[in-house]
Structures are given as C-alpha cells and as structure tokens.
Design a protein around this motif. Structure first.
Motif, PDB file in Angstrom:
ATOM      1  N   PHE A 184       0.833  -1.210   0.000  1.00 40.58           N
ATOM      2  CA  PHE A 184       0.000   0.000   0.000  1.00 40.58           C
ATOM      3  C   PHE A 184       0.868   1.261   0.000  1.00 40.58           C
ATOM      4  O   PHE A 184       0.578   2.226  -0.703  1.00 40.58           O
ATOM      5  N   ARG A 185       1.916   1.237   0.816  1.00 40.02           N
ATOM      6  CA  ARG A 185       2.800   2.410   0.897  1.00 40.02           C
ATOM      7  C   ARG A 185       3.440   2.691  -0.463  1.00 40.02           C
ATOM      8  O   ARG A 185       3.532   3.835  -0.904  1.00 40.02           O
ATOM      9  N   LYS A 186       3.878   1.618  -1.129  1.00 42.25           N
ATOM     10  CA  LYS A 186       4.506   1.768  -2.449  1.00 42.25           C
ATOM     11  C   LYS A 186       3.507   2.325  -3.463  1.00 42.25           C
ATOM     12  O   LYS A 186       3.832   3.218  -4.248  1.00 42.25           O
ATOM     13  N   LEU A 187       2.292   1.784  -3.456  1.00 45.14           N
ATOM     14  CA  LEU A 187       1.250   2.279  -4.371  1.00 45.14           C
ATOM     15  C   LEU A 187       0.989   3.764  -4.139  1.00 45.14           C
ATOM     16  O   LEU A 187       0.807   4.538  -5.077  1.00 45.14           O
ATOM     17  N   ASN A 188       0.985   4.146  -2.867  1.00 47.60           N
ATOM     18  CA  ASN A 188       0.731   5.540  -2.510  1.00 47.60           C
ATOM     19  C   ASN A 188       1.883   6.446  -2.951  1.00 47.60           C
ATOM     20  O   ASN A 188       1.669   7.476  -3.597  1.00 47.60           O
ATOM     21  N   ARG A 189       3.094   6.036  -2.624  1.00 43.62           N
ATOM     22  CA  ARG A 189       4.255   6.906  -2.879  1.00 43.62           C
ATOM     23  C   ARG A 189       4.699   6.910  -4.326  1.00 43.62           C
ATOM     24  O   ARG A 189       5.063   7.951  -4.865  1.00 43.62           O
ATOM     25  N   GLU A 190       4.691   5.729  -4.957  1.00 37.82           N
ATOM     26  CA  GLU A 190       5.241   5.636  -6.315  1.00 37.82           C
ATOM     27  C   GLU A 190       4.185   5.831  -7.394  1.00 37.82           C
ATOM     28  O   GLU A 190       4.474   6.384  -8.448  1.00 37.82           O
ATOM     29  N   ASP A 191       2.969   5.347  -7.135  1.00 38.58           N
ATOM     30  CA  ASP A 191       1.918   5.436  -8.155  1.00 38.58           C
ATOM     31  C   ASP A 191       0.943   6.585  -7.884  1.00 38.58           C
ATOM     32  O   ASP A 191       0.068   6.857  -8.705  1.00 38.58           O
ATOM     33  N   GLY A 192       1.068   7.222  -6.708  1.00 42.40           N
ATOM     34  CA  GLY A 192       0.191   8.363  -6.395  1.00 42.40           C
ATOM     35  C   GLY A 192      -1.237   7.984  -6.084  1.00 42.40           C
ATOM     36  O   GLY A 192      -2.141   8.829  -6.143  1.00 42.40           O
ATOM     37  N   VAL A 193      -1.468   6.687  -5.751  1.00 42.08           N
ATOM     38  CA  VAL A 193      -2.824   6.253  -5.415  1.00 42.08           C
ATOM     39  C   VAL A 193      -3.177   6.751  -4.009  1.00 42.08           C
ATOM     40  O   VAL A 193      -2.394   6.585  -3.072  1.00 42.08           O
ATOM     41  N   THR A 194      -4.323   7.372  -3.864  1.00 40.40           N
ATOM     42  CA  THR A 194      -4.807   7.787  -2.552  1.00 40.40           C
ATOM     43  C   THR A 194      -5.313   6.543  -1.823  1.00 40.40           C
ATOM     44  O   THR A 194      -6.012   5.723  -2.408  1.00 40.40           O
ATOM     45  N   VAL A 195      -4.932   6.406  -0.549  1.00 35.95           N
ATOM     46  CA  VAL A 195      -5.333   5.234   0.231  1.00 35.95           C
ATOM     47  C   VAL A 195      -6.038   5.691   1.507  1.00 35.95           C
ATOM     48  O   VAL A 195      -5.558   6.591   2.201  1.00 35.95           O
ATOM     49  N   ILE A 196      -7.191   5.097   1.795  1.00 38.93           N
ATOM     50  CA  ILE A 196      -7.856   5.286   3.083  1.00 38.93           C
ATOM     51  C   ILE A 196      -8.067   3.902   3.673  1.00 38.93           C
ATOM     52  O   ILE A 196      -8.720   3.057   3.067  1.00 38.93           O
ATOM     53  N   GLN A 197      -7.479   3.666   4.845  1.00 42.09           N
ATOM     54  CA  GLN A 197      -7.627   2.359   5.476  1.00 42.09           C
ATOM     55  C   GLN A 197      -8.278   2.501   6.852  1.00 42.09           C
ATOM     56  O   GLN A 197      -8.059   3.478   7.560  1.00 42.09           O
ATOM     57  N   VAL A 198      -9.080   1.505   7.189  1.00 46.55           N
ATOM     58  CA  VAL A 198      -9.601   1.347   8.545  1.00 46.55           C
ATOM     59  C   VAL A 198      -8.748   0.286   9.218  1.00 46.55           C
ATOM     60  O   VAL A 198      -8.516  -0.784   8.645  1.00 46.55           O
ATOM     61  N   THR A 199      -8.235   0.577  10.409  1.00 43.08           N
ATOM     62  CA  THR A 199      -7.383  -0.392  11.091  1.00 43.08           C
ATOM     63  C   THR A 199      -7.486  -0.267  12.602  1.00 43.08           C
ATOM     64  O   THR A 199      -7.750   0.821  13.125  1.00 43.08           O
TER      65      THR A 199
END
Length: 225
Positions: A184-199
């Motif tokens: 998820f971190r890689k997708l966010n940082r490298e691909d610019g995907v916005t991530v919202i997670q419940v944890t």
C-alpha cells in the motif's frame, strides 16, 4: 479529491434512532494515505462505506472528484465508484467458483473492456504481484496472504484513483500483514494512489500520512505524520 460535510448515518430500531455517524466533516487530498482508527462500533467501516458509495448517509453532503455524490442517482454512483475506487476487504471477498485469473479479470468485464486488452492487463498485474503461477488456482487453494494479494490485484486492475481498505491485514500473520502494508505504501508513494484504510493496528496506521480517530461516530482527533 474528497469532501464530506456534516455527514450523519442513523437507523430506526423499534422507534429509537440509532446513530452510527454524527456530523462528520472530512477532506482528503489526492495522494494522501489516511488511517482511520477507533474502537469497535465507532463507525469506521460505515464511514468507509459512505466514502466508497456503498452506503448512503442519512444526511449531509458528499463530494468526490468534483461531483456532488449526494445528488447522483444510484446508477451514476455505481459507475463512479467502479471507475475511480478500488476496495480491499478483510474477508478478501473473492469469488470461490472463479480462478485467480477470473477473479482479477471480473472488474474489467463490468467495465466492458475488450478481451485482448483484459488479457494484457491481467497478465501485467499477475506479473507485478508475482502470482503468475497461481492464476489457475481457486481461492480455497491459496493461503490468506495470497488471497489478500489477489484481492488487492483485483482492486488495482482498473487503475483506481482511490483505494479503500477495511482491516486489510486483519486475518493475516504479521509478516504477510507487513508485506501488504508495504505494498500500500509503495502504491501511494510511487503510483500516487490515494489510500484510506480502517485499522485497529497502531503499527499499520503509521504507514499513513494522517491518522484520524473516531469515537461514537464523531472525529475525535486528526494528526499528520
């Protein structure tokens, strides 16, 4: 990218009003990685479902990608989340009767993408996730970590702008959970995907750029990391 204004969600139960969300205001910018935390029953999953247009708020205003979601018809909302949003669930939600390949391909069929292009997109993501050798297996033949990888691959196949993840590592051993969070971190940082997670996990929450704490359906605190 996303703006919730005065969002409330409640149910009628035996003449009583049961509140799940109470006047929530939330803005999320493109490229953020937001972690939503809070005790069970605080409204986390309901908030995620409202953001993802799987659930309608009882009142309030919901804006996404410049559109007033609260004014859209159900068919328009459905088209919008299929285009822009990918979901990753704790329970994986894979289709038992379909192979890994077919599970990943399914969202593309809904988008009416032609066969040759589907084939290329699925081949690319199987390679990226290093699960080419699993493509003809069924979910029951995979470990929990492998099933979650397939779930994420399926969520990403349509190149969404926003990933919504509900306890994405909840059923996984810690090492596999870490691998998923790094992804998820890689997708966010490298691909610019916005991530919202419940944890529930403090450790997982810290992968984000912001942590929001919910309590009794209200945002109690918000801090940038």
């Amino acid at each position: 990218m996303l703006s919730l204004k005065n969002i409330s969600k409640y149910y009628q139960a035996g003449g009583n009003k049961v509140s799940i969300l109470n006047h929530v205001d939330l803005d999320v910018e493109q490229g953020e990685f937001v972690s939503i935390m809070g005790p069970s029953g605080s409204g986390k999953s309901t908030l995620l479902n409202v953001i993802g247009m799987l659930d309608e708020p009882s009142e309030g205003y919901h804006y996404f990608m410049g559109e007033a979601v609260h004014n859209l018809k159900e068919k328009q909302r459905s088209a919008m989340y299929k285009q822009y949003i990918g979901f990753v669930f704790q329970a994986y939600h894979l289709i038992d009767e379909l192979t890994v390949y077919e599970n990943i391909e399914t969202p593309l069929i809904y988008q009416n993408i032609k066969g040759a292009e589907r084939k290329a997109l699925v081949a690319d993501i199987l390679d990226r996730f290093q699960i080419v050798g699993k493509k003809d297996l069924f979910p029951s033949q995979l470990s929990g970590g492998q099933q979650q990888l397939v779930g994420i691959a399926r969520a990403l196949i349509t190149k969404p702008r926003l990933i919504l993840a509900d306890e994405p590592t909840g059923n996984l051993p810690s090492k596999q959970g870490e691998e998923i969070m790094e992804l998820f971190r890689k997708l966010n940082r490298e691909d610019g995907v916005t991530v919202i997670q419940v944890t529930h996990s403090e450790k997982n929450a810290e992968y984000g750029t912001r942590i929001i704490n919910l309590l009794d359906g209200k945002i109690e605190s918000s801090k940038n990391l």
